[in-house]
Scaffold this motif. Structure first.
Motif, mmCIF file in Angstrom:
data_model
loop_
_atom_site.group_PDB
_atom_site.id
_atom_site.type_symbol
_atom_site.label_atom_id
_atom_site.label_comp_id
_atom_site.label_asym_id
_atom_site.label_seq_id
_atom_site.Cartn_x
_atom_site.Cartn_y
_atom_site.Cartn_z
ATOM 1 N N ALA A 194 -0.739 8.461 4.805
ATOM 2 C CA ALA A 194 -1.305 9.219 3.694
ATOM 3 C C ALA A 194 -0.544 9.016 2.395
ATOM 4 C CB ALA A 194 -1.348 10.700 4.052
ATOM 5 N N ASN A 195 0.713 8.625 2.463
ATOM 6 C CA ASN A 195 1.526 8.507 1.246
ATOM 7 C C ASN A 195 1.632 7.079 0.739
ATOM 8 O OD1 ASN A 195 3.105 7.624 3.403
ATOM 9 N ND2 ASN A 195 5.024 8.195 2.386
ATOM 10 N N THR A 196 0.687 6.219 1.097
ATOM 11 C CA THR A 196 0.769 4.819 0.691
ATOM 12 C C THR A 196 -0.386 4.425 -0.214
ATOM 13 O OG1 THR A 196 -0.432 4.019 2.640
ATOM 14 C CG2 THR A 196 1.979 4.152 2.793
ATOM 15 N N ALA A 197 -0.124 3.419 -1.050
ATOM 16 C CA ALA A 197 -1.148 2.713 -1.798
ATOM 17 C C ALA A 197 -1.349 1.349 -1.154
ATOM 18 C CB ALA A 197 -0.726 2.561 -3.255
ATOM 19 N N SER A 198 -2.501 0.750 -1.400
ATOM 20 C CA SER A 198 -2.819 -0.561 -0.846
ATOM 21 C C SER A 198 -2.720 -1.587 -1.974
ATOM 22 C CB SER A 198 -4.228 -0.537 -0.247
ATOM 23 O OG SER A 198 -4.519 -1.726 0.429
ATOM 24 N N VAL A 199 -1.776 -2.528 -1.857
ATOM 25 C CA VAL A 199 -1.448 -3.415 -2.977
ATOM 26 C C VAL A 199 -1.504 -4.878 -2.530
ATOM 27 C CG1 VAL A 199 0.209 -3.935 -4.803
ATOM 28 C CG2 VAL A 199 0.117 -1.623 -3.830
ATOM 29 N N MET A 200 -2.209 -5.696 -3.332
ATOM 30 C CA MET A 200 -2.215 -7.145 -3.134
ATOM 31 C C MET A 200 -1.268 -7.775 -4.149
ATOM 32 S SD MET A 200 -5.334 -9.932 -3.576
ATOM 33 C CE MET A 200 -6.343 -9.222 -2.271
ATOM 34 N N PHE A 201 -0.438 -8.727 -3.700
ATOM 35 C CA PHE A 201 0.520 -9.411 -4.558
ATOM 36 C C PHE A 201 0.088 -10.870 -4.712
ATOM 37 C CE2 PHE A 201 2.562 -5.868 -2.530
ATOM 38 C CZ PHE A 201 3.243 -5.263 -3.582
ATOM 39 N N VAL A 202 0.077 -11.362 -5.965
ATOM 40 C CA VAL A 202 -0.455 -12.687 -6.269
ATOM 41 C C VAL A 202 0.575 -13.484 -7.071
ATOM 42 C CG1 VAL A 202 -2.389 -13.976 -7.241
ATOM 43 C CG2 VAL A 202 -2.757 -11.636 -6.412
#
Length: 230
Positions: free
Chosen positions: A28-36
């Motif tokens: 619940a305490n996370t964000a979903s992040v893509m790194f490029v």
């Protein structure tokens, strides 16, 4: 005896379902992040968030991405891209954005390895309506172009996308066609992909990297890369 066996079978199914459900739950305490890695001239990079290596970024090549990774949300999350080479790791670029839980983001290292940039976008992954696809454009070329964005020859989706700028996600009909980003004031500065497919229900980012400067060759030339966001 049959009732006892049936009870054990039901319990086993419930337990298996519960275990499966738990394993697919995003904290619940996370964000979903893509790194490029979009920094022209880099060798492979690695990425850390709050000094912890990010999965999928241990050896991230130019124009490649990590897919979405769970990162602890909060204010001032310390994100660092580092160049890997000759047994050494050297800082490339970083930032300290605020990441909100249950939100999707992309973080780009753009520009060049000598003058890099750090760009964060909030990604609206709401499914497109009906049979449509969704597409956005981002300009990570250091050439200071103001790009117009086209699907096909005449369908302009956006314009004036400056360096480190990006469009919103735009719905389009599914298509296989040419995709172009160009500066209308200097149309020789054009990046293009031929016969690119955008499928129904999918979400995409079209990323412009590299340079049109005279003498630029190989992977450093102005070009487009399509990233799948779902």
């Amino acid at each position: 005896m049959k009732k006892v066996l049936l009870s054990f079978s039901v319990l086993a199914v419930v337990f298996a379902f519960t275990a499966c459900k738990k394993s697919n739950t995003t904290p619940a305490n996370t964000a979903s992040v893509m790194f490029v890695n979009a920094a022209t001239g880099t060798t492979n990079v690695t990425v850390s968030a709050n000094n912890t290596p990010v999965p999928g970024t241990a050896n991230l090549g130019f124009k490649n991405n990590s897919g979405y990774q769970n990162i602890t949300a909060g204010t001032g999350v310390n994100i660092q891209f580092s160049i890997i080479g000759s047994g050494l790791t050297a800082f490339l670029v970083g930032g300290t954005p605020t990441l909100i839980a249950n939100t999707h983001y992309s973080v780009f290292a753009g520009g060049t390895f000598t003058v890099p940039s750090f760009v964060l976008t909030t990604d609206d992954l709401t499914p497109p309506t009906g049979n449509n696809a969704k597409i956005r454009f981002i300009n990570l070329s250091p050439d200071n172009l103001n790009a117009s964005c086209y699907i096909g020859t005449t369908t302009k989706l956006d314009s004036n996308i400056a360096y480190k700028g990006y469009s919103p996600f735009i719905e389009i009909s599914p298509v296989t066609d040419k995709v172009t980003m160009l500066d209308p004031i200097a149309p020789a500065n054009t990046a293009q992909l031929l016969n690119q497919t955008f499928s129904a229900g999918k979400i995409y980012t079209v990323m412009m990297t590299g340079s049109s400067a005279p003498g630029t060759t190989g992977a450093a030339v102005l070009s487009l890369t399509v990233i799948s966001n779902n």
